[in-house]
Design a protein around this motif. Structure first.
Motif, PDB file in Angstrom:
ATOM      1  N   SER A   1       6.017 -39.735  19.295  1.00 20.87           N
ATOM      2  CA  SER A   1       5.775 -40.954  20.082  1.00 20.87           C
ATOM      3  C   SER A   1       5.910 -40.712  21.585  1.00 20.87           C
ATOM      4  O   SER A   1       5.840 -41.636  22.375  1.00 20.87           O
ATOM      5  N   GLU A   2       6.144 -39.467  21.974  1.00 20.00           N
ATOM      6  CA  GLU A   2       6.394 -39.165  23.402  1.00 20.00           C
ATOM      7  C   GLU A   2       5.387 -38.133  23.918  1.00 20.00           C
ATOM      8  O   GLU A   2       5.738 -36.964  24.130  1.00 20.00           O
ATOM      9  N   ASP A   3       4.151 -38.564  24.141  1.00 19.72           N
ATOM     10  CA  ASP A   3       3.101 -37.632  24.589  1.00 19.72           C
ATOM     11  C   ASP A   3       3.452 -36.927  25.894  1.00 19.72           C
ATOM     12  O   ASP A   3       3.139 -35.753  26.072  1.00 19.72           O
TER      13      ASP A   3
ATOM     14  N   LEU B   1       8.244 -29.009  14.678  1.00 20.67           N
ATOM     15  CA  LEU B   1       9.018 -29.912  13.810  1.00 20.67           C
ATOM     16  C   LEU B   1       8.956 -31.333  14.350  1.00 20.67           C
ATOM     17  O   LEU B   1       9.176 -31.556  15.548  1.00 20.67           O
ATOM     18  N   THR B   2       8.693 -32.287  13.463  1.00 24.32           N
ATOM     19  CA  THR B   2       8.923 -33.674  13.840  1.00 24.32           C
ATOM     20  C   THR B   2       9.878 -34.312  12.838  1.00 24.32           C
ATOM     21  O   THR B   2       9.832 -34.010  11.643  1.00 24.32           O
ATOM     22  N   VAL B   3      10.768 -35.145  13.353  1.00 20.69           N
ATOM     23  CA  VAL B   3      11.794 -35.754  12.500  1.00 20.69           C
ATOM     24  C   VAL B   3      11.559 -37.262  12.454  1.00 20.69           C
ATOM     25  O   VAL B   3      11.425 -37.914  13.490  1.00 20.69           O
TER      26      VAL B   3
ATOM     27  N   GLN C   1      18.511 -32.208  12.483  1.00 21.16           N
ATOM     28  CA  GLN C   1      17.414 -31.527  11.782  1.00 21.16           C
ATOM     29  C   GLN C   1      16.843 -30.370  12.602  1.00 21.16           C
ATOM     30  O   GLN C   1      16.422 -29.361  12.054  1.00 21.16           O
ATOM     31  N   ILE C   2      16.851 -30.522  13.926  1.00 21.45           N
ATOM     32  CA  ILE C   2      16.378 -29.425  14.787  1.00 21.45           C
ATOM     33  C   ILE C   2      17.302 -28.217  14.593  1.00 21.45           C
ATOM     34  O   ILE C   2      16.853 -27.083  14.384  1.00 21.45           O
ATOM     35  N   LEU C   3      18.614 -28.470  14.630  1.00 21.98           N
ATOM     36  CA  LEU C   3      19.583 -27.366  14.499  1.00 21.98           C
ATOM     37  C   LEU C   3      19.519 -26.754  13.095  1.00 21.98           C
ATOM     38  O   LEU C   3      19.629 -25.533  12.934  1.00 21.98           O
TER      39      LEU C   3
ATOM     40  N   ALA D   1      11.522 -30.378  25.392  1.00 23.24           N
ATOM     41  CA  ALA D   1      11.375 -31.121  26.653  1.00 23.24           C
ATOM     42  C   ALA D   1      12.492 -32.146  26.750  1.00 23.24           C
ATOM     43  O   ALA D   1      12.988 -32.635  25.740  1.00 23.24           O
ATOM     44  N   SER D   2      12.881 -32.445  27.966  1.00 19.41           N
ATOM     45  CA  SER D   2      13.921 -33.455  28.147  1.00 19.41           C
ATOM     46  C   SER D   2      13.531 -34.385  29.273  1.00 19.41           C
ATOM     47  O   SER D   2      12.950 -33.959  30.274  1.00 19.41           O
ATOM     48  N   HIS D   3      13.854 -35.679  29.083  1.00 18.66           N
ATOM     49  CA  HIS D   3      13.693 -36.615  30.200  1.00 18.66           C
ATOM     50  C   HIS D   3      14.625 -36.166  31.313  1.00 18.66           C
ATOM     51  O   HIS D   3      15.669 -35.579  31.037  1.00 18.66           O
ATOM     52  N   LYS D   4      14.257 -36.480  32.527  1.00 16.32           N
ATOM     53  CA  LYS D   4      15.206 -36.193  33.607  1.00 16.32           C
ATOM     54  C   LYS D   4      16.471 -37.006  33.312  1.00 16.32           C
ATOM     55  O   LYS D   4      16.375 -38.110  32.798  1.00 16.32           O
TER      56      LYS D   4
ATOM     57  N   SER E   1      21.721 -37.364  24.175  1.00 19.72           N
ATOM     58  CA  SER E   1      20.398 -36.794  24.297  1.00 19.72           C
ATOM     59  C   SER E   1      20.207 -35.703  23.251  1.00 19.72           C
ATOM     60  O   SER E   1      21.104 -34.913  22.986  1.00 19.72           O
ATOM     61  N   ASN E   2      19.029 -35.683  22.661  1.00 15.39           N
ATOM     62  CA  ASN E   2      18.741 -34.629  21.680  1.00 15.39           C
ATOM     63  C   ASN E   2      18.737 -33.259  22.338  1.00 15.39           C
ATOM     64  O   ASN E   2      19.298 -32.310  21.803  1.00 15.39           O
ATOM     65  N   ALA E   3      18.107 -33.181  23.528  1.00 15.55           N
ATOM     66  CA  ALA E   3      18.042 -31.885  24.205  1.00 15.55           C
ATOM     67  C   ALA E   3      19.458 -31.367  24.509  1.00 15.55           C
ATOM     68  O   ALA E   3      19.754 -30.185  24.293  1.00 15.55           O
ATOM     69  N   ALA E   4      20.325 -32.253  24.981  1.00 16.10           N
ATOM     70  CA  ALA E   4      21.686 -31.828  25.329  1.00 16.10           C
ATOM     71  C   ALA E   4      22.432 -31.320  24.096  1.00 16.10           C
ATOM     72  O   ALA E   4      23.127 -30.297  24.149  1.00 16.10           O
TER      73      ALA E   4
HETATM   74  P1  ADP Z   1      16.487 -36.480  26.101  1.00 17.11           P
HETATM   75  O1  ADP Z   1      17.045 -35.336  25.318  1.00 17.11           O
HETATM   76  O2  ADP Z   1      15.804 -36.125  27.350  1.00 17.11           O
HETATM   77  O3  ADP Z   1      17.448 -37.617  26.232  1.00 17.11           O
HETATM   78  P2  ADP Z   1      15.250 -37.236  23.720  1.00 17.11           P
HETATM   79  O4  ADP Z   1      16.592 -37.429  23.126  1.00 17.11           O
HETATM   80  O5  ADP Z   1      14.207 -38.305  23.488  1.00 17.11           O
HETATM   81  O6  ADP Z   1      15.326 -37.094  25.248  1.00 17.11           O
HETATM   82  O7  ADP Z   1      14.673 -35.849  23.196  1.00 17.11           O
HETATM   83  C1  ADP Z   1      13.999 -34.917  23.938  1.00 17.11           C
HETATM   84  C2  ADP Z   1      13.391 -33.918  23.006  1.00 17.11           C
HETATM   85  O8  ADP Z   1      14.052 -33.890  21.740  1.00 17.11           O
HETATM   86  C3  ADP Z   1      11.932 -34.176  22.689  1.00 17.11           C
HETATM   87  O9  ADP Z   1      11.079 -33.636  23.681  1.00 17.11           O
HETATM   88  C4  ADP Z   1      11.759 -33.433  21.393  1.00 17.11           C
HETATM   89  O10 ADP Z   1      11.605 -32.048  21.633  1.00 17.11           O
HETATM   90  C5  ADP Z   1      13.097 -33.651  20.722  1.00 17.11           C
HETATM   91  N1  ADP Z   1      13.031 -34.820  19.836  1.00 17.11           N
HETATM   92  C6  ADP Z   1      13.430 -36.078  20.090  1.00 17.11           C
HETATM   93  N2  ADP Z   1      13.169 -36.879  19.040  1.00 17.11           N
HETATM   94  C7  ADP Z   1      12.557 -36.105  18.110  1.00 17.11           C
HETATM   95  C8  ADP Z   1      12.018 -36.315  16.800  1.00 17.11           C
HETATM   96  N3  ADP Z   1      12.047 -37.509  16.211  1.00 17.11           N
HETATM   97  N4  ADP Z   1      11.495 -35.259  16.151  1.00 17.11           N
HETATM   98  C9  ADP Z   1      11.453 -34.036  16.719  1.00 17.11           C
HETATM   99  N5  ADP Z   1      11.937 -33.771  17.935  1.00 17.11           N
HETATM  100  C10 ADP Z   1      12.482 -34.783  18.620  1.00 17.11           C
END
Ligand code: ADP
Length: 144
Positions: free
Chosen positions: A12-14, A38-40, A98-100, A114-117, A127-130
């Motif tokens: 959902s995050e193009d 991977l998509t979760v 699931q990523i880990l 990728a991570s939002h600023k 944050s998922n990236a963190a």
């Molecule tokens: P941030 O980490 O900047 O706060 P997010 O938590 O939305 O932003 O996650 C950033 C990254 O985490 C995404 O670019 C993607 O790589 C991964 N991510 C987030 N949600 C999902 C998902 N549902 N499935 C797979 N990867 C995800």
């Protein structure tokens, strides 16, 4: 140098996906790597927290996963990587867990995410990236 690269994609995050494309392509060209996308799909507690009935939604998880995988398939076409180097994964659960988990299963030696600023919502919600940077056992390239 890298044999197994994991690229988590939030379908959902193009804008986040577009940010990682050049980095993934460069690494896929430089290495004989397999690239795992991977998509979760968020798991049931997420839906029940929205007030959706457990019994009604349960059979839908498979449908959600299939739909997410088709979307992922479309998105991955934007990456100019030969088909034999690509593997797609769609699972249910919490994205960071699931990523880990998949990183361990495929013995990933690089994760590109990728991570939002950093902003206040990231600070408050986590944050998922963190989480991936903190807990991954391999190098993580964070694109922002
Ligand atoms: P941030 O980490 O900047 O706060 P997010 O938590 O939305 O932003 O996650 C950033 C990254 O985490 C995404 O670019 C993607 O790589 C991964 N991510 C987030 N949600 C999902 C998902 N549902 N499935 C797979 N990867 C995800």
């Amino acid at each position: 140098m890298y044999n197994s690269i994991l690229v988590p994609i939030d379908v959902s995050e193009d804008s986040l996906t577009n940010m990682v494309i050049p980095f993934v392509q460069a690494h896929a060209v430089l290495n004989t790597a397999k690239v795992h996308f991977l998509t979760v799909v968020p798991s049931l507690p997420y839906y029940s927290s929205l007030g959706l009935a457990y019994s009604v939604e349960m059979p839908k998880m498979k449908e959600f996963q299939d739909a997410a995988k088709s979307k992922l398939d479309e998105i991955v076409k934007k990456f100019k990587i030969s088909a034999d180097k690509i593997q797609l994964h769609a699972v249910a659960g919490s994205p960071k867990d699931q990523i880990l988990k998949l990183a361990d299963m495929i013995d990933a030696d690089l994760i590109i995410i990728a991570s939002h600023k950093p902003d206040i919502s990231t600070y408050l919600l986590g944050s998922n990236a963190a989480a991936v940077v903190r807990h991954a056992k391999c190098p993580v390239l964070v694109v922002r």
